[in-house]
Scaffold this motif. Structure first.
Motif, short mmCIF file in Angstrom:
data_model
loop_
_atom_site.label_atom_id
_atom_site.label_comp_id
_atom_site.label_asym_id
_atom_site.label_seq_id
_atom_site.Cartn_x
_atom_site.Cartn_y
_atom_site.Cartn_z
N ASN A 109 -55.16 13.69 27.36
CA ASN A 109 -54.83 13.05 26.08
C ASN A 109 -56.05 13.03 25.16
O ASN A 109 -56.46 12.00 24.65
CB ASN A 109 -54.29 11.63 26.30
N ILE B 190 -55.63 20.05 21.60
CA ILE B 190 -55.82 19.24 22.79
C ILE B 190 -56.80 19.98 23.70
O ILE B 190 -56.66 21.19 23.92
CB ILE B 190 -54.50 19.01 23.53
N GLU C 86 -57.62 14.76 21.79
CA GLU C 86 -57.31 15.56 20.61
C GLU C 86 -58.53 15.69 19.71
O GLU C 86 -59.23 14.72 19.43
CB GLU C 86 -56.17 14.94 19.81
#
Length: 252
Positions: free
Chosen positions: A176, A210, A178
């Motif tokens: 997770n 990502i 970015e």
């Protein structure tokens, strides 16, 4: 003689009155159809091609990016086939052979043509985001220089700093994470990570990406942003740590 003249005059006037009534009646018969056509032309339907049916849309805003739209053939036909005739960053969600179709417009959307076949009709709608307002082939300046912003979800290293253009510290094996820069309509984006392969991976989506890393160490993310006037290169260093001692990573 006078009586004949009066009779003739009466017949003549009655004929005019009868003709007038018939004319008003015929005009009155046409008004509903004219009114319907006028109402159709003035309503919120999206398009009409020749004798084909109207296409209705559930939201007429010209700001498409990140939005869903549903388009519907107003009249009933035995079959329908929707497709994207041209353009990118737009996709059909669900069935494409129904009376209605739902489209999703991703963040890079500028313009597209969607097509629907029904009966003997070939209906095409040109959809243009209102921010797509200049010719990218004569764009005046190279891409602007923006720092790369990071948004990493939990878990993160203890020295990760939020809300200050992000931070360079990342946990290994997390997904997770970015990186992004502000979107420029006329630009294309190329993301790379080094070392790559099994150690580092980058999953681009236009002006964002990502990143995942599997081993502790230092990684370099390189972003090349290009338009017809030139390119710019930004580099972002990632310092990867094994965060297992901080509650465990989210594996990939």
């Amino acid at each position: 003689m006078k009586t004949n003249f009066k009779n003739f005059a009466f017949i003549f006037l009655f004929s005019i009155f009868l003709f007038s009534c018939q004319t008003e009646e015929s005009i009155g018969d046409e008004l509903p159809q004219n009114a319907i056509e006028k109402l159709k032309k003035g309503n919120t339907l999206a398009s009409k091609s020749g004798s084909c049916s109207y296409i209705d849309v559930d939201n007429e805003s010209k700001l498409y990016r990140g939005e869903y739209r549903t388009y519907t053939v107003v009249e009933n036909y035995s079959s329908y086939q929707w497709s994207i005739d041209s353009g990118s960053n737009v996709q059909i969600i669900g069935a494409s052979n129904q009376k209605s179709v739902t489209l999703y417009f991703s963040q890079g959307f500028n313009q597209a043509v969607i097509k629907v076949l029904f009966g003997n009709c070939d209906e095409r709608l040109t959809l243009t985001d209102s921010r797509f307002d200049c010719d990218c082939n004569v764009y005046p300046t190279p891409p602007l220089a923006y720092p790369i912003y990071s948004t990493f979800g939990s878990p993160v290293p203890s020295n990760y700093e939020k809300d200050n253009l992000g931070s360079n510290y990342i946990c290994t094996t997390t997904i997770n994470n970015e990186l992004s820069v502000p979107y420029e309509r006329c630009a294309s984006y190329n993301w790379q990570i080094s070392p790559g392969g099994n150690q580092g991976k980058v999953f681009p989506s236009n002006n964002s990406a990502i990143v995942t890393v599997s081993q502790p160490g230092t990684y370099t993310v390189t972003l090349t942003t290009t338009n017809v006037a030139g390119s710019r290169i930004e580099k972002f260093l990632l310092y990867a740590e094994d965060c297992n001692g901080d509650g465990g990573p989210i594996g990939f």
